[in-house]
Design a protein around this motif. Structure first.
Motif, mmCIF file in Angstrom:
data_model
loop_
_atom_site.group_PDB
_atom_site.id
_atom_site.type_symbol
_atom_site.label_atom_id
_atom_site.label_comp_id
_atom_site.label_asym_id
_atom_site.label_seq_id
_atom_site.Cartn_x
_atom_site.Cartn_y
_atom_site.Cartn_z
ATOM 1 N N LEU A 44 -27.647 -39.454 -79.035
ATOM 2 C CA LEU A 44 -28.425 -38.225 -78.991
ATOM 3 C C LEU A 44 -29.876 -38.479 -78.611
ATOM 4 C CD1 LEU A 44 -27.098 -36.492 -82.245
ATOM 5 C CD2 LEU A 44 -26.440 -36.009 -79.884
ATOM 6 N N GLY A 45 -30.350 -39.703 -78.805
ATOM 7 C CA GLY A 45 -31.729 -40.025 -78.506
ATOM 8 C C GLY A 45 -32.214 -41.175 -79.362
ATOM 9 N N THR A 46 -33.530 -41.287 -79.494
ATOM 10 C CA THR A 46 -34.155 -42.375 -80.241
ATOM 11 C C THR A 46 -34.840 -41.836 -81.484
ATOM 12 O OG1 THR A 46 -34.552 -43.617 -78.196
ATOM 13 C CG2 THR A 46 -35.818 -44.271 -80.142
ATOM 14 N N LEU A 47 -34.625 -42.514 -82.609
ATOM 15 C CA LEU A 47 -35.290 -42.190 -83.866
ATOM 16 C C LEU A 47 -36.308 -43.284 -84.159
ATOM 17 C CD1 LEU A 47 -35.610 -40.697 -86.603
ATOM 18 C CD2 LEU A 47 -33.758 -42.150 -87.462
ATOM 19 N N VAL A 48 -37.561 -42.895 -84.339
ATOM 20 C CA VAL A 48 -38.634 -43.829 -84.699
ATOM 21 C C VAL A 48 -39.012 -43.575 -86.158
ATOM 22 C CG1 VAL A 48 -40.984 -44.604 -84.238
ATOM 23 C CG2 VAL A 48 -39.512 -43.888 -82.338
ATOM 24 N N VAL A 49 -38.946 -44.618 -86.975
ATOM 25 C CA VAL A 49 -39.363 -44.539 -88.376
ATOM 26 C C VAL A 49 -40.720 -45.222 -88.490
ATOM 27 C CG1 VAL A 49 -38.804 -45.117 -90.769
ATOM 28 C CG2 VAL A 49 -36.958 -44.612 -89.130
ATOM 29 N N MET A 50 -41.745 -44.455 -88.844
ATOM 30 C CA MET A 50 -43.091 -45.007 -89.004
ATOM 31 C C MET A 50 -43.204 -45.587 -90.411
ATOM 32 S SD MET A 50 -44.570 -44.248 -86.055
ATOM 33 C CE MET A 50 -46.354 -44.132 -86.188
ATOM 34 N N GLY A 51 -43.385 -46.908 -90.497
ATOM 35 C CA GLY A 51 -43.382 -47.551 -91.800
ATOM 36 C C GLY A 51 -44.527 -48.532 -91.983
ATOM 37 N N VAL A 80 -32.302 -46.560 -83.398
ATOM 38 C CA VAL A 80 -33.339 -46.532 -84.427
ATOM 39 C C VAL A 80 -34.343 -47.656 -84.202
ATOM 40 C CG1 VAL A 80 -33.844 -46.591 -86.900
ATOM 41 C CG2 VAL A 80 -31.738 -45.517 -86.084
ATOM 42 N N CYS A 81 -35.614 -47.284 -84.292
ATOM 43 C CA CYS A 81 -36.716 -48.223 -84.132
ATOM 44 C C CYS A 81 -37.631 -48.082 -85.351
ATOM 45 C CB CYS A 81 -37.462 -47.889 -82.842
ATOM 46 S SG CYS A 81 -39.010 -48.758 -82.618
ATOM 47 N N LEU A 82 -37.885 -49.173 -86.057
ATOM 48 C CA LEU A 82 -38.842 -49.183 -87.149
ATOM 49 C C LEU A 82 -40.190 -49.622 -86.583
ATOM 50 C CD1 LEU A 82 -39.746 -49.096 -90.117
ATOM 51 C CD2 LEU A 82 -38.895 -51.451 -90.346
ATOM 52 N N ALA A 83 -41.157 -48.701 -86.594
ATOM 53 C CA ALA A 83 -42.504 -48.996 -86.116
ATOM 54 C C ALA A 83 -43.352 -49.357 -87.324
ATOM 55 C CB ALA A 83 -43.085 -47.786 -85.394
ATOM 56 N N ILE A 84 -43.752 -50.610 -87.401
ATOM 57 C CA ILE A 84 -44.349 -51.130 -88.634
ATOM 58 C C ILE A 84 -45.850 -51.363 -88.478
ATOM 59 C CG2 ILE A 84 -44.092 -53.606 -88.189
ATOM 60 C CD1 ILE A 84 -42.972 -51.882 -91.429
ATOM 61 N N THR A 85 -46.556 -51.211 -89.576
ATOM 62 C CA THR A 85 -47.961 -51.572 -89.663
ATOM 63 C C THR A 85 -48.160 -52.421 -90.922
ATOM 64 O OG1 THR A 85 -50.240 -50.710 -89.571
ATOM 65 C CG2 THR A 85 -48.685 -49.491 -90.937
ATOM 66 N N VAL A 131 -37.326 -38.574 -81.770
ATOM 67 C CA VAL A 131 -37.667 -37.968 -83.055
ATOM 68 C C VAL A 131 -38.389 -39.025 -83.886
ATOM 69 C CG1 VAL A 131 -36.713 -37.134 -85.241
ATOM 70 C CG2 VAL A 131 -35.836 -36.239 -83.081
ATOM 71 N N ILE A 132 -39.499 -38.635 -84.512
ATOM 72 C CA ILE A 132 -40.303 -39.543 -85.323
ATOM 73 C C ILE A 132 -40.355 -39.015 -86.753
ATOM 74 C CG2 ILE A 132 -42.586 -40.576 -85.658
ATOM 75 C CD1 ILE A 132 -43.075 -40.213 -82.665
ATOM 76 N N ILE A 133 -40.121 -39.906 -87.723
ATOM 77 C CA ILE A 133 -40.184 -39.515 -89.131
ATOM 78 C C ILE A 133 -41.048 -40.516 -89.896
ATOM 79 C CG2 ILE A 133 -37.927 -38.368 -89.132
ATOM 80 C CD1 ILE A 133 -36.795 -40.877 -90.532
ATOM 81 N N GLY A 134 -41.505 -40.080 -91.080
ATOM 82 C CA GLY A 134 -42.184 -40.986 -91.989
ATOM 83 C C GLY A 134 -41.167 -41.771 -92.794
ATOM 84 N N SER A 135 -41.660 -42.752 -93.547
ATOM 85 C CA SER A 135 -40.750 -43.637 -94.288
ATOM 86 C C SER A 135 -40.836 -43.436 -95.792
ATOM 87 C CB SER A 135 -41.069 -45.098 -93.956
ATOM 88 O OG SER A 135 -42.442 -45.369 -94.164
ATOM 89 N N ASP A 136 -41.541 -42.393 -96.240
ATOM 90 C CA ASP A 136 -41.676 -42.155 -97.677
ATOM 91 C C ASP A 136 -41.133 -40.794 -98.090
ATOM 92 O OD1 ASP A 136 -43.608 -40.699 -96.411
ATOM 93 O OD2 ASP A 136 -45.276 -41.379 -97.642
#
Length: 204
Positions: A6-13, A57-62, A104-109
């Motif tokens: 369906l696409g790409t999900l980015v989790v901002m973590g 799914v991509c986990l975008a980490i800081t 689609v981008i979501i938060g991790s909390d």
């Protein structure tokens, strides 16, 4: 037969570290409890969403140098740095640079996010240019763009007052008339009161 993505999900973590991040929550419940909540929420979220083959799914980490330090990530999930800038700039890079197709981008909390929420978000992007998941505090827990085939319009994040009651309304104003849909309201856990409400809700 494999299902079409369906696409790409980015989790901002954020790399879970005691005393780093979730400062409001830590003031109420202590550094160790806040770290434990965030670590467990992130792991559960990646486990719940990362193995679903309907999206990449991509986990975008800081911080950026923490890419190799994140533990417990399903092998199906790629881990990349968020890069510099405010939240809008960081999200904007993913919306601009990822391969073609909906993002689609979501938060991790936000422990309440389930696969059905993502399915709904991608469905909305089949009809609208943007999708948002509103939060009670005036922000949003999800943003997505259809990007047909890539995002050519200006991003709506330039004049956003982040972490304020106006965050969602500012972002919607920045869409400049582009179509959008809204999902159901979910909330992140920013305080001890938020955590108590969430625990009571899941124990019913």
């Amino acid at each position: 037969m494999a299902r079409r993505s369906l696409g790409t999900l980015v989790v901002m973590g954020r790399l879970p570290q005691v005393g780093v991040g979730k400062r409001r929550l830590a003031r109420d419940v202590g550094d160790l409890a806040a770290w434990r909540f965030y670590r467990n929420t992130l792991k559960a979220l990646l486990r719940r969403l990362g193995r679903d083959r309907r999206w990449q799914v991509c986990l975008a980490i800081t911080p950026d140098q923490a890419v190799s330090k994140v533990a417990g990530v399903p092998r199906e999930v790629s881990v990349v740095p968020q890069g510099r800038g405010d939240l809008g700039q960081r999200m904007g890079r993913f919306l601009r640079r990822l391969p073609r197709g909906p993002v689609v981008i979501i938060g991790s909390d936000i422990p309440g996010i389930e696969p059905r929420h993502l399915t709904r978000a991608f469905r909305v992007l089949g009809r609208k240019s943007w999708v948002f998941g509103p939060a009670a505090d005036g922000g949003y827990w999800l943003v997505g763009a259809a990007r047909r085939p890539r995002l050519r319009m200006p991003l709506p994040f330039d004049q956003v007052r982040w972490s304020s009651p106006q965050t969602l309304s500012d972002t919607l104003s920045g869409l400049r008339g582009a179509s959008y849909g809204l999902l159901e309201q979910l909330d992140d856990i920013d305080s001890g009161a938020d955590l108590d409400r969430y625990r009571r809700a899941v124990s019913r």
